[in-house]
Design an enzyme around this catalytic site. Sequence first.
Site, PDB file in Angstrom:
ATOM      1  N   HIS A 185      94.654 -33.755 105.235  1.00 14.11           N
ATOM      2  CA  HIS A 185      93.597 -32.557 104.732  1.00 14.11           C
ATOM      3  C   HIS A 185      93.577 -32.601 103.186  1.00 14.11           C
ATOM      4  O   HIS A 185      94.609 -32.760 102.646  1.00 14.11           O
ATOM      5  CB  HIS A 185      94.167 -31.245 105.335  1.00 14.11           C
ATOM      6  CG  HIS A 185      92.959 -30.112 105.192  1.00 14.11           C
ATOM      7  ND1 HIS A 185      91.890 -29.998 105.734  1.00 14.11           N
ATOM      8  CD2 HIS A 185      93.041 -29.069 104.063  1.00 14.11           C
ATOM      9  CE1 HIS A 185      91.118 -28.806 105.649  1.00 14.11           C
ATOM     10  NE2 HIS A 185      92.009 -28.557 104.555  1.00 14.11           N
TER      11      HIS A 185
ATOM     12  N   SER B 205      86.950 -27.873 103.221  1.00 17.40           N
ATOM     13  CA  SER B 205      88.106 -26.906 103.712  1.00 17.40           C
ATOM     14  C   SER B 205      87.381 -25.305 103.987  1.00 17.40           C
ATOM     15  O   SER B 205      86.257 -25.179 104.419  1.00 17.40           O
ATOM     16  CB  SER B 205      89.239 -26.870 102.914  1.00 17.40           C
ATOM     17  OG  SER B 205      90.334 -26.271 103.673  1.00 17.40           O
TER      18      SER B 205
ATOM     19  N   ASP C 143      94.341 -34.392 110.119  1.00 18.79           N
ATOM     20  CA  ASP C 143      93.912 -33.026 109.747  1.00 18.79           C
ATOM     21  C   ASP C 143      93.921 -31.993 110.893  1.00 18.79           C
ATOM     22  O   ASP C 143      93.291 -32.648 111.997  1.00 18.79           O
ATOM     23  CB  ASP C 143      92.409 -32.976 108.914  1.00 18.79           C
ATOM     24  CG  ASP C 143      92.033 -31.523 108.776  1.00 18.79           C
ATOM     25  OD1 ASP C 143      93.108 -30.518 108.878  1.00 18.79           O
ATOM     26  OD2 ASP C 143      91.084 -31.493 108.374  1.00 18.79           O
TER      27      ASP C 143
END
Length: 344
Positions: A315, A186, A285
């Site tokens: 995610h 991320s 995501d």
Amino acid sequence: MEANMSQATADAEIAGPAPPALPWTVRIQLFMLVGAYDIALRADGTVNRFIFSFGDRQTRASARPDALGVRSADVTVDASRGLWARVFSPAADQAGSPLPVIVYTHGGGFALLSPASTPLDGMCRRFCRELGAVVVSVNYRLAPEHRCPAAYDDGVQVLRHLSATGLPDDLGVSVDLSRCFLVGDSAGGNIAHHVAQRWTYPSNSIRLAGIILLQPYFGGEERTEAELKLEGVAPVVNMQRSDWSWRAFLPEGASRDHPAAHVTDENAELPEGFPPAMVVVGGFDSLQDWQRRYAGVLQRKGKSVQLLEFPEAIHAFYMFPELPDARKLVKEMKAFIQSNKSNL
Ligand SMILES: *[C@@H]1O[C@H](CO)[C@@H](O)[C@H](O)[C@H]1NC(C)=O
């Protein structure tokens, strides 16, 4: 989450199927984490760290091996800026030949979490054990108190420290510091990219053998198809949280087309030594279009890049070892490290 499911059904023609049913253990952890996140991030762009600390369980480093045989120690990198890293080393039985080193930068919207956060500590332990690597998890400075490029500078500083000082002797494992892998998830994936971009060889002794970007946080002013169609459907990242993070992290007043976020600009320069990359994308995501474009840019610039798609993944799926995709991912990471560590 119930509401998300029914919304997804209503929008089925545009949005495709609802996210896969998640085990209750994952749903509870997501609920806690995302809940703490939304309460802590203030509309004025600051973070209520006191409130967030209640949702952010901590684990101490421990010299005693855990159930997986992994030991950990917190190592000071630069006391003047409070920079440290948590180093995870696997059981001695794995330490035949020198182990690869993974420098890991965690996610959390550039603003939250640390190597001591329990889910991240747990993930690094798994990576350490299952990849047979020493993992160095960087406690980079967080936004908005420290905006970009502070986190990038910290990542580079850890690599410099490793190349100058090595790892503490008492880890009891031998490592191959001439070959390092950068791994980031991320926001940490964004940081890993920028660290790789700033790291030049041979002026530095560490060579980067590869970079693994797990659902990296890239963006731009444009709203992509996935951002629009997954809004209100995909858990964790949505446009509101994402815009908050960019405002907190990018220089004051910068748009999302700033080069720290908008890495898919075809004119962006990549250094000669930019390492072979693995880019991991999840079908639930909202950042996926940016990630595929990023892989495309690397490929057009002649870099080795493997795009790994998990169509059912949300995610941050890799944080939950109970998800089959998380286990499959570790196998793929292992294969990537095996085939790239002898490239140099
Ligand atoms: C790195 O590993 C991946 C996955 O095993 C492989 O497809 C790729 O060719 C490797 N890159 C290089 C430059 O060897």
